[in-house]
Design a protein around this motif. Structure first.
Motif, PDB file in Angstrom:
ATOM      1  N   ALA A  75       0.765  -1.197   0.187  1.00  0.00           N
ATOM      2  CA  ALA A  75      -0.152   0.004  -0.022  1.00  0.00           C
ATOM      3  C   ALA A  75       0.828   1.170   0.035  1.00  0.00           C
ATOM      4  N   SER A  76       1.964   1.439   0.964  1.00  0.00           N
ATOM      5  CA  SER A  76       2.680   2.351   0.861  1.00  0.00           C
ATOM      6  C   SER A  76       3.459   2.744  -0.371  1.00  0.00           C
ATOM      7  N   LEU A  77       3.868   1.548  -0.954  1.00  0.00           N
ATOM      8  CA  LEU A  77       4.726   1.524  -1.766  1.00  0.00           C
ATOM      9  C   LEU A  77       3.902   2.200  -3.346  1.00  0.00           C
ATOM     10  N   THR A  78       2.490   1.701  -3.226  1.00  0.00           N
ATOM     11  CA  THR A  78       1.818   2.431  -4.265  1.00  0.00           C
ATOM     12  C   THR A  78       1.546   3.909  -4.292  1.00  0.00           C
ATOM     13  N   LEU A  79       1.376   4.192  -3.095  1.00  0.00           N
ATOM     14  CA  LEU A  79       1.279   5.756  -2.629  1.00  0.00           C
ATOM     15  C   LEU A  79       2.436   6.330  -3.259  1.00  0.00           C
ATOM     16  N   GLU A  80       3.648   5.778  -2.712  1.00  0.00           N
ATOM     17  CA  GLU A  80       4.907   6.458  -3.192  1.00  0.00           C
ATOM     18  C   GLU A  80       5.238   6.511  -4.546  1.00  0.00           C
ATOM     19  N   TRP A  81       4.860   5.431  -5.272  1.00  0.00           N
ATOM     20  CA  TRP A  81       4.956   5.257  -6.910  1.00  0.00           C
ATOM     21  C   TRP A  81       4.172   6.311  -7.395  1.00  0.00           C
ATOM     22  N   ALA A  82       3.154   6.448  -6.867  1.00  0.00           N
ATOM     23  CA  ALA A  82       2.109   7.532  -7.633  1.00  0.00           C
ATOM     24  C   ALA A  82       2.458   8.617  -7.418  1.00  0.00           C
ATOM     25  N   VAL A  83       3.076   9.147  -6.321  1.00  0.00           N
ATOM     26  CA  VAL A  83       3.781  10.708  -6.159  1.00  0.00           C
ATOM     27  C   VAL A  83       5.056  10.592  -7.177  1.00  0.00           C
ATOM     28  N   ASP A  84       5.594   9.498  -7.229  1.00  0.00           N
ATOM     29  CA  ASP A  84       6.927   9.579  -8.158  1.00  0.00           C
ATOM     30  C   ASP A  84       6.407   9.540  -9.547  1.00  0.00           C
ATOM     31  N   ASP A  85       5.727   9.088 -10.093  1.00  0.00           N
ATOM     32  CA  ASP A  85       4.759   9.148 -11.281  1.00  0.00           C
ATOM     33  C   ASP A  85       4.205  10.528 -11.800  1.00  0.00           C
ATOM     34  N   PHE A  86       3.876  11.204 -10.509  1.00  0.00           N
ATOM     35  CA  PHE A  86       3.315  12.640 -10.810  1.00  0.00           C
ATOM     36  C   PHE A  86       4.435  13.204 -10.985  1.00  0.00           C
ATOM     37  N   THR A  87       5.503  13.371 -10.232  1.00  0.00           N
ATOM     38  CA  THR A  87       6.867  14.004 -10.813  1.00  0.00           C
ATOM     39  C   THR A  87       7.293  13.832 -11.981  1.00  0.00           C
ATOM     40  N   ILE A  88       7.626  12.546 -12.483  1.00  0.00           N
ATOM     41  CA  ILE A  88       7.714  12.441 -13.773  1.00  0.00           C
ATOM     42  C   ILE A  88       6.872  13.117 -14.835  1.00  0.00           C
ATOM     43  N   ALA A  89       5.750  12.973 -14.599  1.00  0.00           N
ATOM     44  CA  ALA A  89       4.486  13.861 -15.515  1.00  0.00           C
ATOM     45  C   ALA A  89       5.257  15.562 -15.589  1.00  0.00           C
ATOM     46  N   ARG A  90       5.367  16.039 -14.315  1.00  0.00           N
ATOM     47  CA  ARG A  90       5.661  17.498 -14.449  1.00  0.00           C
ATOM     48  C   ARG A  90       7.070  17.722 -14.776  1.00  0.00           C
ATOM     49  N   PHE A  91       7.865  16.770 -14.574  1.00  0.00           N
ATOM     50  CA  PHE A  91       9.131  16.820 -15.397  1.00  0.00           C
ATOM     51  C   PHE A  91       9.256  17.006 -16.781  1.00  0.00           C
ATOM     52  N   ALA A  92       8.463  15.866 -17.327  1.00  0.00           N
ATOM     53  CA  ALA A  92       8.227  15.661 -18.745  1.00  0.00           C
ATOM     54  C   ALA A  92       7.503  16.818 -19.329  1.00  0.00           C
ATOM     55  N   ASP A  93       6.572  17.406 -18.824  1.00  0.00           N
ATOM     56  CA  ASP A  93       5.849  18.519 -19.429  1.00  0.00           C
ATOM     57  C   ASP A  93       6.812  19.606 -19.352  1.00  0.00           C
ATOM     58  N   ALA A  94       7.682  19.933 -18.347  1.00  0.00           N
ATOM     59  CA  ALA A  94       8.351  21.063 -18.160  1.00  0.00           C
ATOM     60  C   ALA A  94       9.657  20.809 -19.508  1.00  0.00           C
ATOM     61  N   LEU A  95       9.973  19.797 -19.894  1.00  0.00           N
ATOM     62  CA  LEU A  95      10.649  19.649 -20.854  1.00  0.00           C
ATOM     63  C   LEU A  95       9.921  19.272 -22.160  1.00  0.00           C
ATOM     64  N   GLY A  96       8.821  19.427 -22.504  1.00  0.00           N
ATOM     65  CA  GLY A  96       8.088  19.540 -23.596  1.00  0.00           C
ATOM     66  C   GLY A  96       7.525  18.153 -24.158  1.00  0.00           C
ATOM     67  N   ASP A  97       7.759  17.200 -23.370  1.00  0.00           N
ATOM     68  CA  ASP A  97       7.341  15.878 -23.612  1.00  0.00           C
ATOM     69  C   ASP A  97       5.949  15.572 -23.022  1.00  0.00           C
ATOM     70  N   THR A  98       4.881  16.181 -24.094  1.00  0.00           N
ATOM     71  CA  THR A  98       3.593  16.133 -23.417  1.00  0.00           C
ATOM     72  C   THR A  98       3.028  14.680 -23.335  1.00  0.00           C
ATOM     73  N   ALA A  99       3.532  13.780 -24.373  1.00  0.00           N
ATOM     74  CA  ALA A  99       2.928  12.309 -24.324  1.00  0.00           C
ATOM     75  C   ALA A  99       3.370  11.592 -23.088  1.00  0.00           C
ATOM     76  N   THR A 100       4.633  11.714 -22.549  1.00  0.00           N
ATOM     77  CA  THR A 100       4.776  10.988 -21.320  1.00  0.00           C
ATOM     78  C   THR A 100       4.212  11.871 -20.235  1.00  0.00           C
ATOM     79  N   ALA A 101       4.136  13.046 -20.365  1.00  0.00           N
ATOM     80  CA  ALA A 101       3.352  13.859 -19.156  1.00  0.00           C
ATOM     81  C   ALA A 101       2.003  13.269 -19.028  1.00  0.00           C
ATOM     82  N   ALA A 102       1.430  12.913 -20.248  1.00  0.00           N
ATOM     83  CA  ALA A 102      -0.065  12.777 -19.972  1.00  0.00           C
ATOM     84  C   ALA A 102      -0.022  11.211 -19.529  1.00  0.00           C
ATOM     85  N   GLU A 103       0.736  10.289 -19.892  1.00  0.00           N
ATOM     86  CA  GLU A 103       0.858   8.839 -19.349  1.00  0.00           C
ATOM     87  C   GLU A 103       1.038   8.869 -17.842  1.00  0.00           C
ATOM     88  N   PHE A 104       2.079   9.577 -17.643  1.00  0.00           N
ATOM     89  CA  PHE A 104       2.492   9.572 -16.115  1.00  0.00           C
ATOM     90  C   PHE A 104       1.291  10.427 -15.173  1.00  0.00           C
TER      91      PHE A 104
END
Length: 752
Positions: free
Chosen positions: A469-498
């Protein structure tokens, strides 16, 4: 208070505290925080900001080095950090007049915890009352300078050096006493952090200010007088000087070689002790001056600047003066000119609020920190979780090196190979991230993606406990930050997926119990209520790492609005938060706030999201005033390489980085009348809170103005971390139950 232009602050404002370095006491937080907390694990000795060396005393029976409640000292060692497992404490040394006995490898002397023990940034001194020896320590980036005064009582002055005495034990150690009778060199090999299979070797070169006479070594079983070398996992040696000697001892470290340590000693070991001490104090004053504060309560000022000091000790310089360092592939590399390679990233602890603080104040260092982790990935195949020296320990759950890097980037540390960083993030999040040896960045990722959560299976275990359970919550946060990072770098497809993957926390919500709960491989929730009190011997509830279902319920920082809706709306959430915050530091087994551990760091600010911000102001102030203070026991938990201290810095300023991967700062009542966060390029965040300071300071917000314009929002505009701005907090002695309560006043949430 009505919206519109706010009145300006009167000209007669409190003056900023001069010379912040004079308001740091490094003995704060070196004791224990009670039964729940245990050892806080801070060290009081000498270091410079982000230095390789932390030259500090050790006491017996402590796994991180020093406990202020313990007067039995094994001497001083060269590396330290506030960690929760045995680590560091490399190259211990003990000045003594006690004759060499049959077991000098276990020797200790009593130190005086009185007003002769002093800890200041870059300086520490203590007295050994039984032998009459006085020790003073200071440091450069890669060296420790010690000045040891022995009594002139006819007893020879002895100096033990124990490379086989690292706090986690040693698999190998060497010592070589120089033919010139003024030098000692050697190495220590250690590791196994928290039972993991990491290993590193640190080398040292030591020089004395005068020749020694007698000398000898030991192997952990036998003492060999007159011997100059030893190779043993418990090995060490001693040298002898005349009674009454005043020794200046310089010790340099290197993770590359003894020759590297010698070169570091030549480069940084030539100035006098007093010159080194003065330079260290100057470095610290400049670093601490990145935030200026003005207040009438000296305890608040001392607690604040000591916390800021702690937040600037780690990660640590890892390369030698010539740029060379040992990489994650075991080979020697050279860092780019003008850059620093950093090591020791306690990412599970530090990504939540320390990384943002360091990047905001020191973007150039933050860029090097992020690039260091990219270098590690290039050398090993994946990002290291909880990197210690040149190994990935994999300690704790989640892929927290990812939000660490993204927070460094978001708050200003952008000068690194960000696209390579994103590639490694995505690889781990889709393929697992295979690293060196048996290390995997995200073990079990295929199962996770197939289910949309980490089920309760041995595949998702840590320390003999399944934590799906806690791992799922951590990975959800990790994936959110990947989405934000990808969006900042212009990779909109990766941002949407994550961004979609960031909502996998929903797959844990059990409407029958109102909890985020562990699930089986077959998809069933575990039987029983959502919170099940763990046994007295357990450290948290099944399914959760260092905590329980009540505590991890709140770890959806990127979508508090979605969590609020799932829990039944704002009033239901506030009622639940009221019950949860009735206790502030309950430990892992009770259904209450545990502010002394990182997953609950952001809980006090959740009231800002649900229309009752005065309770955020009240809860933050309770934690600050009840659990922090200028004493050895003045922290509510293990500092974890500055994580806990950074929480206090933010809370005292009236701000908190509530959503990893975003520049969102949500607000609370500041401690100080004035503060100034000095940003690069001459920008600054100016904070004014008339009436905040002192024991009778006002504790509630009555309004907020940004650049002179009133706002009811409980968070700041995102560009302020780059452009700066003027904040005025208008305060009240009683809660304002109107300001900041509208739906539009809540910090943003990020759903599908």
């Amino acid at each position: 208070m009505t919206m519109g232009a706010m009145p300006t602050v009167r000209a007669e404002e409190a003056a900023f505290v001069p010379n912040p370095v004079d308001h740091v006491d490094t003995l704060i937080g070196t004791g224990t925080g009670g039964e729940t907390v245990g050892e806080i694990n801070n060290f009081p000795g000498a270091s410079v900001p982000f230095g390789m060396v932390q030259y500090s005393p050790d006491t017996t029976d402590t796994y991180a080095g020093y406990d202020h409640d313990n007067e039995r000292s094994t001497g001083f060692s060269m590396t330290h950090a506030s960690v929760g497992c045995a680590a560091f404490g490399d190259i211990p040394m003990l000045p003594t007049t006690t004759p060499i006995g049959s077991q000098p490898w276990d020797a200790w002397e009593r130190i005086a915890h009185d007003d002769t023990e002093v800890g200041r940034p870059g300086y520490y001194t203590v007295r050994f009352p039984d032998t009459g020896v006085t020790a003073e320590l200071t440091a450069t980036t890669r060296t420790g300078a010690g000045r040891f005064r022995y009594p002139d009582n006819g007893r020879p002055a002895l100096f033990h050096v124990r490379p086989g005495g690292s706090l986690a034990g040693n698999s190998a150690a060497t010592i070589q006493i120089g033919q010139d009778n003024t030098t000692i060199t050697g190495s220590a090999t250690t590791g196994e952090f928290c039972g993991k299979n990491n290993v590193y070797t640190v080398y040292f070169a030591m020089k004395f200010s005068q020749p020694f006479g007698a000398y000898g070594t030991w192997d952990g079983d036998t003492v060999f007088p007159g011997a100059r070398s030893a190779e043993s996992s418990r090995g060490g040696g001693y040298v002898e000087f005349p009674a009454g000697s005043v020794l200046d001892v310089r010790t340099a470290l290197s993770y590359v070689s003894v020759d590297g340590a010698r070169a570091n000693l030549v480069a940084e070991g030539e100035e006098s002790f007093d010159e080194v001490r003065a330079a260290a104090a100057t470095d610290w004053d400049a670093a601490l001056s990145r935030i200026a504060v003005a207040g009438t309560d000296t305890n608040d000022v001392t607690t604040f600047y000591t916390a800021l000091y702690r937040a600037l000790l780690h990660p640590n310089t890892f390369n030698d003066v010539d740029g060379r360092y040992i990489g994650f592939d075991g080979n020697i590399h050279t860092v780019a000119a003008g850059r620093t390679q950093y090591a020791n990233f306690s990412d599970w602890d530090t990504y939540r609020c320390l990384a943002a603080l360091q990047a905001l104040l020191f973007p150039e260092h933050a860029s090097d920190m992020a690039q260091s982790l990219v270098n590690d990935a290039e050398q090993s195949g994946s990002f290291p979780r909880w990197a210690l020296a040149n190994s990935a320990t994999g300690e704790m759950t989640g892929d927290n090196v990812v939000p660490l890097i993204v927070n460094l980037y978001t708050f200003g540390g952008t000068d690194f190979d960000s696209r390579t960083a994103l590639r490694y993030m995505v690889n781990a999040a889709t393929q697992g991230g295979i690293g060196r040896g048996s290390y995997v960045e995200r073990p079990g990722i295929a199962t996770y993606l197939a289910h949309g959560y980490a089920p309760q299976s041995p595949e998702f275990s840590t320390d003999h406990k399944i934590v799906g359970a806690s791992l799922t919550l951590e990975w959800a946060v990790d994936d959110f930050t990947i989405a934000r990072f990808a969006d900042a770098l212009g990779d909109t497809a990766t941002a949407a997926e994550f961004q979609d993957r960031a909502q996998y926390w929903r797959n844990l919500f059990n409407p029958a119990t109102g909890y985020l709960s562990p699930r089986t491989v077959a998809g069933a929730f575990l039987d029983g209520p959502g919170f099940v009190e763990p046994g007295s011997e357990d450290f948290g509830q099944d399914g959760f790492d260092e905590g329980n279902a009540e505590q991890y319920l709140w770890w959806v920082p990127h979508n508090i609005a979605g969590l609020t809706a799932a829990l039944g709306g704002r009033q239901a959430v506030t009622d639940r938060l009221d019950r949860f915050t009735a206790q502030l530091n309950a430990g892992p087994n009770q259904p209450y706030l545990w502010i002394g551990n990182e997953p609950n760091f952001g809980v006090p600010w959740l009231y800002n999201y649900v229309g009752q911000p005065w309770k955020t102001q009240q809860t933050v102030d309770r934690v600050r005033s009840e659990l922090f203070g200028p004493t050895p026991n003045g922290e509510p938990g293990n500092d974890d390489l500055g994580a806990m201290s950074s929480w206090y810095v933010w809370a005292a300023l009236g701000l908190y980085p509530s959503t990893p991967g975003t520049p969102i700062l949500t607000v609370n009542t500041p401690v100080f009348e004035r503060a100034e966060i000095r940003l690069p390029a001459g920008q600054a965040i100016q904070i004014r809170a008339p009436g905040a300071s002192g024991p009778n300071g006002l504790k509630y917000l009555n309004g907020l103005a940004i650049d002179g314009q009133a706002t009811d929002q409980t968070f700041l505009p995102e560009p302020i971390i780059r452009t700066g701005g003027d904040l005025t907090f208008w305060l009240s002695p009683v809660p304002n139950t109107v300001w900041g309560t509208a739906d539009s006043a809540a910090p943003p949430s990020f759903g599908e």
